[in-house]
Design a protein around this motif. Sequence first.
Motif, PDB file in Angstrom:
ATOM      1  N   UNK A  46     -35.280  38.472  44.872  1.00  9.89           N
ATOM      2  CA  UNK A  46     -33.839  38.462  44.624  1.00  9.89           C
ATOM      3  C   UNK A  46     -33.539  38.823  43.174  1.00  9.89           C
ATOM      4  N   UNK A  47     -34.264  38.223  42.236  1.00 10.33           N
ATOM      5  CA  UNK A  47     -34.061  38.526  40.824  1.00 10.33           C
ATOM      6  C   UNK A  47     -34.410  39.987  40.518  1.00 10.33           C
ATOM      7  N   UNK A  48     -35.504  40.462  41.119  1.00  9.99           N
ATOM      8  CA  UNK A  48     -35.910  41.853  40.897  1.00  9.99           C
ATOM      9  C   UNK A  48     -34.861  42.813  41.450  1.00  9.99           C
ATOM     10  N   UNK A  49     -34.384  42.517  42.653  1.00 11.95           N
ATOM     11  CA  UNK A  49     -33.387  43.370  43.287  1.00 11.95           C
ATOM     12  C   UNK A  49     -32.108  43.434  42.455  1.00 11.95           C
ATOM     13  N   UNK A  50     -31.664  42.304  41.964  1.00  9.41           N
ATOM     14  CA  UNK A  50     -30.448  42.271  41.142  1.00  9.41           C
ATOM     15  C   UNK A  50     -30.643  43.064  39.853  1.00  9.41           C
ATOM     16  N   UNK A  51     -31.804  42.925  39.243  1.00 13.17           N
ATOM     17  CA  UNK A  51     -32.098  43.649  38.005  1.00 13.17           C
ATOM     18  C   UNK A  51     -32.118  45.153  38.267  1.00 13.17           C
ATOM     19  N   UNK A  52     -32.743  45.555  39.375  1.00  9.28           N
ATOM     20  CA  UNK A  52     -32.804  46.979  39.714  1.00  9.28           C
ATOM     21  C   UNK A  52     -31.411  47.542  39.984  1.00  9.28           C
ATOM     22  N   UNK A  53     -30.595  46.784  40.674  1.00  8.70           N
ATOM     23  CA  UNK A  53     -29.234  47.245  40.973  1.00  8.70           C
ATOM     24  C   UNK A  53     -28.402  47.375  39.707  1.00  8.70           C
ATOM     25  N   UNK A  54     -28.540  46.401  38.812  1.00 10.46           N
ATOM     26  CA  UNK A  54     -27.773  46.416  37.564  1.00 10.46           C
ATOM     27  C   UNK A  54     -28.189  47.569  36.657  1.00 10.46           C
ATOM     28  N   UNK A  55     -29.473  47.955  36.742  1.00  8.99           N
ATOM     29  CA  UNK A  55     -29.997  48.980  35.834  1.00  8.99           C
ATOM     30  C   UNK A  55     -30.307  50.297  36.537  1.00  8.99           C
TER      31      UNK A  55
ATOM     32  N   UNK B   5     -35.292  52.215  40.725  1.00 11.66           N
ATOM     33  CA  UNK B   5     -36.092  52.081  41.926  1.00 11.66           C
ATOM     34  C   UNK B   5     -37.128  50.980  41.689  1.00 11.66           C
ATOM     35  N   UNK B   6     -37.720  50.475  42.772  1.00 15.26           N
ATOM     36  CA  UNK B   6     -38.731  49.425  42.604  1.00 15.26           C
ATOM     37  C   UNK B   6     -39.900  49.902  41.750  1.00 15.26           C
ATOM     38  N   UNK B   7     -40.361  51.122  41.987  1.00 19.25           N
ATOM     39  CA  UNK B   7     -41.498  51.604  41.202  1.00 19.25           C
ATOM     40  C   UNK B   7     -41.115  51.809  39.743  1.00 19.25           C
ATOM     41  N   UNK B   8     -39.847  52.175  39.494  1.00 18.88           N
ATOM     42  CA  UNK B   8     -39.379  52.317  38.108  1.00 18.88           C
ATOM     43  C   UNK B   8     -39.324  50.960  37.428  1.00 18.88           C
ATOM     44  N   UNK B   9     -38.996  49.937  38.184  1.00 22.36           N
ATOM     45  CA  UNK B   9     -39.024  48.568  37.644  1.00 22.36           C
ATOM     46  C   UNK B   9     -40.437  48.224  37.162  1.00 22.36           C
ATOM     47  N   UNK B  10     -41.444  48.505  38.009  1.00 21.57           N
ATOM     48  CA  UNK B  10     -42.821  48.192  37.627  1.00 21.57           C
ATOM     49  C   UNK B  10     -43.249  48.992  36.400  1.00 21.57           C
ATOM     50  N   UNK B  11     -42.941  50.279  36.401  1.00 25.59           N
ATOM     51  CA  UNK B  11     -43.365  51.132  35.295  1.00 25.59           C
ATOM     52  C   UNK B  11     -42.706  50.721  33.982  1.00 25.59           C
TER      53      UNK B  11
END
Length: 383
Positions: free
Chosen positions: A111-120, A123-129
């Motif tokens: 949930x926290x990851x999804x919210x962060x990705x949406x705000x910024x 993509x999920x892989x961009x979050x990891x990178x």
Amino acid sequence: MGPERAARLFDALYGKEADSYKAVLYGSLALTGRGHGTDRVLKETLSKPVETVFDTVTSGLPHPNTMDISAIQNGSIKASWRVFSVGGGSIEIEGRKAEILPEIYPHRNFTEISEYCSENNLKLYEYALKFEDADFYDYMKAAWKQMKDTVKEGLKVSGTLPGGLNILRKAKLLYGQIKPDESPQTRENRIVCAYAFATGEQNAAAKTVVTAPTCGAAGVVPAVMMYLQEKNGYSDERVVNALISAGVVGNVIKHNASVSGAECGCQAEIGSACSMAATAAAELSGMDIDQIEYAAEVAMEHFLGLTCDPVGGLVQVPCIERNAVAAMRALNALSLAEFLTFTRTVSLDTIIETMYQTGRDISVRYRETSEGGLAKNYHRMGS
């Protein structure tokens, strides 16, 4: 893999001073250690002779995969570690918390990851990178190459698997049955299953396998990714990005629940692998983060309660076949995510929490001990 990693670290510190080693395996490590080749791995890994003891009696362990390893010098213990093999090759060393790797990602659940990705707008892989180091992408490229190599090698081999069960290798057989006039669905099932069997059989034969997230569940992600790449012509770069997205979900599962069959049953291994494969497939298909979450949630939900009961302590029956089933279920989850995401009512975090609670409630006999279920009732057909 956990005991091997621990042995390498321990040997690097104490190998020059030690005359010999002693390793005591407890819990699931003891009950399935011979089937998993743990004693052989320790012998091959350590630089000095090792006495391996399988303690199947001691109870009240801090973790079901516990190992004590000691360095012996002049008949006395020079140093000793208590190691916990927590799944996917990862280990924890009792009393050495400071040496555990630091947290890479700042968010604790999906949930926290999804919210962060949406705000910024990530993509999920961009979050990891964003949070990984400079070598991470090359590491993932190497993992993808090994996945493909393992599948290709596994498709070429016939005969039986080692270990005494005389299980027939099926990957080459399945792949050779493909017919030009069969239905697209039959062809898909046959190819996906063949790829999953190929990886599982290479694992059972002690060949090189990429854990995803564990050795016992390593066939699911490669099977789905290879099939989709071949079907749709995706580039390796796009597949690697999808694998990174799968890793984000796997990391959430590992940190909030478990990927260890010894701790939570096969739902923690094959269920997690199916969830990761569905995540990667959804990323490849260009789905948004809500659809990805739905695919991952559906994929795990329907493995809840699955027991871990490897026959003879070997990662063969029913493990290899479960990889094939889970690979097909990951593609089913992808379809449901496309059709029904707007109807979903259960979050991925809720399913992960439920999986962990369910796993802790499962009798220890059904958590990778080979003491219950199919492992107890198995009789080879015709015998």
